[in-house]
Scaffold this active site. Structure first.
Site, PDB file in Angstrom:
ATOM      1  N   ASN A   1       1.351   3.984  -3.129  1.00  0.00           N
ATOM      2  CA  ASN A   1       0.956   5.438  -2.992  1.00  0.00           C
ATOM      3  C   ASN A   1       2.121   6.219  -3.383  1.00  0.00           C
ATOM      4  OD1 ASN A   1      -1.669   4.814  -2.075  1.00  0.00           O
ATOM      5  ND2 ASN A   1      -1.057   5.366   0.122  1.00  0.00           N
TER       6      ASN A   1
ATOM      7  N   GLU B   1       0.887  -1.212   0.133  1.00  0.00           N
ATOM      8  CA  GLU B   1      -0.098  -0.007  -0.112  1.00  0.00           C
ATOM      9  C   GLU B   1       0.709   1.260   0.088  1.00  0.00           C
ATOM     10  OE1 GLU B   1      -2.907  -0.105  -0.506  1.00  0.00           O
ATOM     11  OE2 GLU B   1      -3.743  -2.138   0.123  1.00  0.00           O
TER      12      GLU B   1
ATOM     13  N   ARG C   1      -9.306   3.871  -7.513  1.00  0.00           N
ATOM     14  CA  ARG C   1      -8.408   3.751  -6.446  1.00  0.00           C
ATOM     15  C   ARG C   1      -9.953   3.738  -5.366  1.00  0.00           C
ATOM     16  NH1 ARG C   1      -4.307   1.738  -6.608  1.00  0.00           N
ATOM     17  NH2 ARG C   1      -3.950   2.148  -4.446  1.00  0.00           N
TER      18      ARG C   1
HETATM   19  N1  LIG Z   1       2.668   8.923  -0.871  1.00  0.00           N
HETATM   20  C1  LIG Z   1       1.873  10.056  -1.140  1.00  0.00           C
HETATM   21  N2  LIG Z   1       2.122  11.254  -1.794  1.00  0.00           N
HETATM   22  C2  LIG Z   1       1.154  11.916  -2.061  1.00  0.00           C
HETATM   23  N3  LIG Z   1      -0.195  11.489  -1.750  1.00  0.00           N
HETATM   24  C3  LIG Z   1      -0.551  10.632  -1.200  1.00  0.00           C
HETATM   25  C4  LIG Z   1       0.535   9.537  -0.903  1.00  0.00           C
HETATM   26  N4  LIG Z   1      -0.053   8.646  -0.120  1.00  0.00           N
HETATM   27  C5  LIG Z   1      -1.472   8.866  -0.103  1.00  0.00           C
HETATM   28  N5  LIG Z   1      -1.728   9.828  -0.592  1.00  0.00           N
HETATM   29  C6  LIG Z   1      -3.055  10.724  -0.550  1.00  0.00           C
HETATM   30  O1  LIG Z   1      -3.963  10.059   0.253  1.00  0.00           O
HETATM   31  C7  LIG Z   1      -4.942   9.561  -0.351  1.00  0.00           C
HETATM   32  C8  LIG Z   1      -5.722   8.321   0.202  1.00  0.00           C
HETATM   33  O2  LIG Z   1      -4.485   7.269   0.085  1.00  0.00           O
HETATM   34  P1  LIG Z   1      -4.987   5.639   0.243  1.00  0.00           P
HETATM   35  O3  LIG Z   1      -5.859   5.441   1.447  1.00  0.00           O
HETATM   36  O4  LIG Z   1      -3.977   4.784   0.241  1.00  0.00           O
HETATM   37  O5  LIG Z   1      -6.133   5.671  -0.848  1.00  0.00           O
HETATM   38  P2  LIG Z   1      -5.994   5.330  -2.492  1.00  0.00           P
HETATM   39  O6  LIG Z   1      -4.398   5.049  -2.715  1.00  0.00           O
HETATM   40  O7  LIG Z   1      -6.714   4.432  -2.800  1.00  0.00           O
HETATM   41  O8  LIG Z   1      -6.439   6.737  -2.967  1.00  0.00           O
HETATM   42  C9  LIG Z   1      -4.678   9.166  -1.880  1.00  0.00           C
HETATM   43  O9  LIG Z   1      -5.813   9.323  -2.717  1.00  0.00           O
HETATM   44  C10 LIG Z   1      -3.628  10.578  -2.068  1.00  0.00           C
HETATM   45  O10 LIG Z   1      -4.393  11.707  -2.171  1.00  0.00           O
END
Ligand SMILES: Nc1ncnc2c1ncn2[C@@H]1O[C@H](COP(=O)(O)OP(=O)(O)O)[C@@H](O)[C@H]1O
Ligand SMILES: Nc1ncnc2c1ncn2[C@@H]1O[C@H](COP(=O)(O)OP(=O)(O)O)[C@@H](O)[C@H]1O
Lengths: 116, 149, 149, 116
Positions: free
Chosen positions: C52, C48, C106
């Protein structure tokens, strides 16, 4: 890393399981040397069917044990050698001092032949 | 030629990391869809180079071992780097059966194994400057995971 | 408390490295002799965080993803770091179902999965500053490979 | 990643093998959507016995396909769900829209029951 053994008419049959590298070599060495404290053991037959990996750190382990038993007039043989390990044995010239057999039975039969 | 993919791994010179290092490089190399024999060759050579960094490079001290792997079409390049003791006479060190540590039941076959299992082995080293071993293998297989992109 | 062992892995933000990253962390964690379930939990959470970094942190550009893992007695700490876009509202980002990329199908469940599968999840991020996700898991098992030294 | 399928009385039985993550999700999604172009397919029964790993990138794949077939009055069910994947399904609430069965036969029987 696991070493299990059984004794059969002057020969020690040793099964070495896991991966034999520098990290595990000491433990294997110690285990073998403590088994070889039994002076009635002349020959070692290794079952390498469950040895998943060996690098050159294993070579010393075989040579060292060969030295011990050859002083008693014994031999070291290996059986069920997988291809990666076979390659390490070949490169290192180990087959000049250690004989390879397909099975433990063949190895034991051959020792018996020379022995009795 | 630019690499299709690359990775850099750093870990302390502890012997339990020998198997970790070879498994990691093998997992990375898997992207080139190598044969089982090619994977076994790569694991063995990496194991030799990493073990050397740990026992000869850093002797009984703890230092950082760096492994860099680069994937090209049909080729993998691996570098194993230590900042340890270094090698004074590289030619002698590479000779079969030469070892500076016979008391440890070293066989002196590490470099020979690397040379047999890989297509190219390059050693850059100087006393006090650490050692960099570059291992190259050409793979018969093609494509694999990378070919599908 | 000093770590018993640690490693640092760097790779470009390519999606084929998602599986490489989780396999590598799992191979390293194996030194703590975790259960199969613990290994699966760690792999899932790492997957995960790395995904991300690749899709949200660097979006469609290539940057370096860094994974640091530290082993302690009965505990593993993993950091997944990118130098990408960063997160403006961390609290919102961590909410179940929130995603900034619904067009990519997503689910917005990445952080929730990390929180469920690990014992602690810490996020440090700011717009333009990249993101650092720290994952901690306490392992029921003890000793293993490390216990034998 | 491998997707294989067979059709049986309005249901598509799909076996997904390998690991389902962000890297492989696109290929799986495309494959499923091309299979779903056949308008006679109402239900999907997934055989997940050979799915070795899934993270939250897989959730979208299931939800997206659920949306397609539910518009046709169909259902999505999963069978042979291993424990890691089960956990992801549970956390994400996927079981609110997707039913889990032990076997493909049970899933098909249930669909047949509602269907005829
Ligand atoms: N490494 C990252 N850099 C920038 N934004 C991030 C990062 N990780 C998460 N995010 C933000 O947090 C949101 C939620 O992440 P997550 O719960 O993993 O759901 P998803 O990957 O399905 O969108 C993402 O849609 C993004 O906007
Ligand atoms: N990374 C290194 N740092 C310092 N010396 C090294 C290094 N690698 C190899 N050597 C030297 O080269 C010799 C031969 O290496 P090798 O062929 O691998 O055999 P072995 O490890 O069994 O000694 C070693 O004994 C050591 O003196």
């Amino acid at each position: 890393m696991q070493v299990s053994s059984r004794k059969t008419k002057g020969a020690l049959v040793v099964k070495v399981e896991g991966e034999l590298d520098h990290h595990t070599a000491d433990a294997v060495r110690e285990r073998l040397d403590s088994l070889l404290e039994d002076p009635s053991i002349k020959h070692i037959v290794f079952d390498l069917s469950q040895l998943k990996f060996m690098d050159s750190s294993g070579i010393g382990v075989f040579i060292g044990r060969y030295k011990v038993v050859s002083q008693r007039g014994g031999t070291v043989s290996v059986t069920h050698v997988t291809s990666q390990i076979n390659k390490v044995f070949e490169v290192s010239g180990l087959y000049r001092i250690i004989k390879k057999y397909d099975s433990i039975e063949e190895a034991l039969a051959d020792i018996g032949g020379c022995d009795e | 030629m630019e690499a299709i993919n690359e990775m850099r791994l750093e870990f302390p010179s502890k012997s339990q990391n020998e198997s970790f290092a070879r498994v990691t490089v093998a997992a990375f190399a898997a992207q080139l869809d190598p044969t089982l024999e090619e994977i076994a060759d790569i694991k063995t050579a990496v194991s030799e180079a990493v073990t050397n960094a740990i026992i000869h490079g850093y002797e009984n001290t703890i230092g950082i071992v760096t492994v860099i792997a680069k994937l090209y079409e049909g080729k993998i390049e691996i570098e194993v780097i230590d900042e340890g003791k270094g090698i004074e006479d590289i030619e002698k060190a590479r000779q079969p059966l030469y070892t500076s540590k016979p008391e440890l039941e070293r066989s002196g076959m590490g470099f020979t194994v690397m040379e047999t299992f890989m297509d190219e082995v390059e050693v850059v080293s100087a006393p006090g400057q650490g050692t960099r071993v570059k291992l190259v293998k050409y793979l018969k297989s093609t494509g694999g995971e990378l070919g599908r992109e």
